[in-house]
Design a protein around this motif. Structure first.
Motif, short mmCIF file in Angstrom:
data_model
loop_
_atom_site.label_atom_id
_atom_site.label_comp_id
_atom_site.label_asym_id
_atom_site.label_seq_id
_atom_site.Cartn_x
_atom_site.Cartn_y
_atom_site.Cartn_z
N ILE A 1 -73.68 76.41 -44.66
CA ILE A 1 -74.04 76.47 -46.24
C ILE A 1 -75.59 76.02 -47.55
O ILE A 1 -76.36 75.49 -46.57
CB ILE A 1 -72.67 75.90 -46.98
CG1 ILE A 1 -72.44 75.87 -48.17
CG2 ILE A 1 -73.85 73.94 -46.63
CD1 ILE A 1 -71.45 75.03 -48.46
N GLN A 2 -75.17 76.74 -48.57
CA GLN A 2 -76.20 76.47 -49.13
C GLN A 2 -76.17 75.49 -49.59
O GLN A 2 -75.23 75.37 -50.44
CB GLN A 2 -76.41 78.14 -49.93
CG GLN A 2 -76.90 79.21 -49.39
CD GLN A 2 -77.62 80.16 -50.00
OE1 GLN A 2 -77.14 80.27 -50.83
NE2 GLN A 2 -78.11 81.64 -49.46
N THR A 3 -77.12 74.49 -49.83
CA THR A 3 -77.17 73.29 -51.16
C THR A 3 -77.15 74.16 -52.34
O THR A 3 -76.99 72.94 -53.53
CB THR A 3 -77.83 71.96 -50.71
OG1 THR A 3 -79.80 72.52 -50.67
CG2 THR A 3 -78.05 71.98 -49.06
N THR A 4 -77.51 75.10 -52.72
CA THR A 4 -77.58 74.70 -54.22
C THR A 4 -76.51 75.69 -54.69
O THR A 4 -75.78 76.94 -54.09
CB THR A 4 -78.83 76.03 -54.47
OG1 THR A 4 -78.80 76.81 -53.90
CG2 THR A 4 -79.86 75.55 -54.13
N GLY B 1 -71.45 79.93 -48.08
CA GLY B 1 -71.56 79.72 -47.08
C GLY B 1 -71.73 80.77 -45.94
O GLY B 1 -71.75 81.85 -46.03
N GLY B 2 -71.29 80.36 -44.67
CA GLY B 2 -70.78 80.94 -43.57
C GLY B 2 -70.25 80.14 -42.23
O GLY B 2 -70.35 79.27 -41.73
N ILE B 3 -69.34 80.91 -41.19
CA ILE B 3 -68.77 80.43 -40.06
C ILE B 3 -68.63 81.57 -38.73
O ILE B 3 -68.85 83.13 -39.09
CB ILE B 3 -66.48 80.73 -40.91
CG1 ILE B 3 -67.30 79.40 -42.01
CG2 ILE B 3 -66.40 79.99 -39.38
CD1 ILE B 3 -67.12 78.34 -41.87
N THR B 4 -69.14 81.38 -37.97
CA THR B 4 -69.12 81.90 -36.96
C THR B 4 -68.21 81.22 -35.79
O THR B 4 -67.67 80.03 -35.46
CB THR B 4 -70.81 81.97 -36.26
OG1 THR B 4 -70.75 80.82 -35.46
CG2 THR B 4 -71.33 82.46 -36.88
N GLY C 1 -66.79 87.04 -34.23
CA GLY C 1 -67.86 87.50 -34.78
C GLY C 1 -68.07 86.25 -36.28
O GLY C 1 -67.93 85.31 -35.88
N ALA C 2 -68.88 86.80 -36.98
CA ALA C 2 -69.44 85.52 -38.45
C ALA C 2 -68.91 86.09 -39.49
O ALA C 2 -68.72 87.93 -39.86
CB ALA C 2 -70.87 86.21 -38.39
N TYR C 3 -68.36 85.68 -39.97
CA TYR C 3 -67.87 85.53 -41.86
C TYR C 3 -69.29 84.80 -42.86
O TYR C 3 -69.52 84.05 -42.89
CB TYR C 3 -66.48 85.21 -41.91
CG TYR C 3 -65.69 85.68 -40.74
CD1 TYR C 3 -64.67 86.98 -41.17
CD2 TYR C 3 -66.00 85.50 -39.15
CE1 TYR C 3 -63.78 86.91 -40.86
CE2 TYR C 3 -63.96 85.85 -39.01
CZ TYR C 3 -64.35 86.68 -39.29
OH TYR C 3 -63.08 87.63 -38.20
N GLU C 4 -69.20 85.66 -43.58
CA GLU C 4 -70.07 85.15 -45.16
C GLU C 4 -68.97 84.38 -46.39
O GLU C 4 -67.96 85.74 -46.41
CB GLU C 4 -70.84 85.78 -45.54
CG GLU C 4 -71.64 85.10 -46.76
CD GLU C 4 -72.59 85.90 -47.30
OE1 GLU C 4 -73.64 85.65 -47.54
OE2 GLU C 4 -72.48 87.44 -46.89
#
Length: 98
Positions: free
Chosen positions: A53-56, A72-75, A79-82
Motif C-alpha cells: 500500500i502507498q502511505t500517501t 494498494g495491491g494484493i497478490t 494473480g495480482a490485484y490493484e
C-alpha cells in the motif's frame, strides 16, 4: 493595548490553525488499517501471498464523485490485484486484476 490585542490574535489564530490541521489528518484511517481491511475482504475468497500500500492519500474522481484513497495491491497464487481503498472508511472502491 494594540500590541497586546495583536499578539492575542496571533496566538488564537495559530492555535486554531494547529487544531484544524490535526483534525484534518485524523479524519483518515492509517494506510496500515486500510490495507488490513482490504486483506480481510480478499481473504474471504482465497489465499493471499503478498500485499502493498502507498502511505500517501490521493484524490480521485470516479462516477462524478471525489474520493480520498490509498492505492494498494494484493497478490494471490492466481494473480495480482490493484485496489483503491477509501481513506475514511477502508472500503474498497475499485479492484482490478493486473
Amino acid at each position: 493595548m494594540r500590541v497586546k490585542t495583536f499578539l492575542t490574535g496571533i496566538v488564537v489564530g495559530a492555535t486554531a490553525a494547529y487544531i484544524w490541521n490535526e483534525w484534518q489528518h485524523r479524519r483518515f484511517i492509517s494506510s496500515e488499517q486500510a490495507l488490513q481491511k482490504a486483506k480481510e475482504a480478499f481473504q474471504q475468497t482465497g489465499d493471499i501471498t503478498g500485499s502493498w500500500i502507498q502511505t500517501t492519500v490521493e484524490t480521485i474522481e470516479k462516477n462524478g464523485l471525489r474520493y480520498n484513497v490509498y492505492r494498494g495491491g494484493i497478490t494471490r497464487p492466481t494473480g495480482a490485484y490493484e485496489c483503491l481503498i477509501d481513506a475514511k472508511t477502508g472500503t474498497i472502491i475499485e479492484a482490478r486484476k493486473l
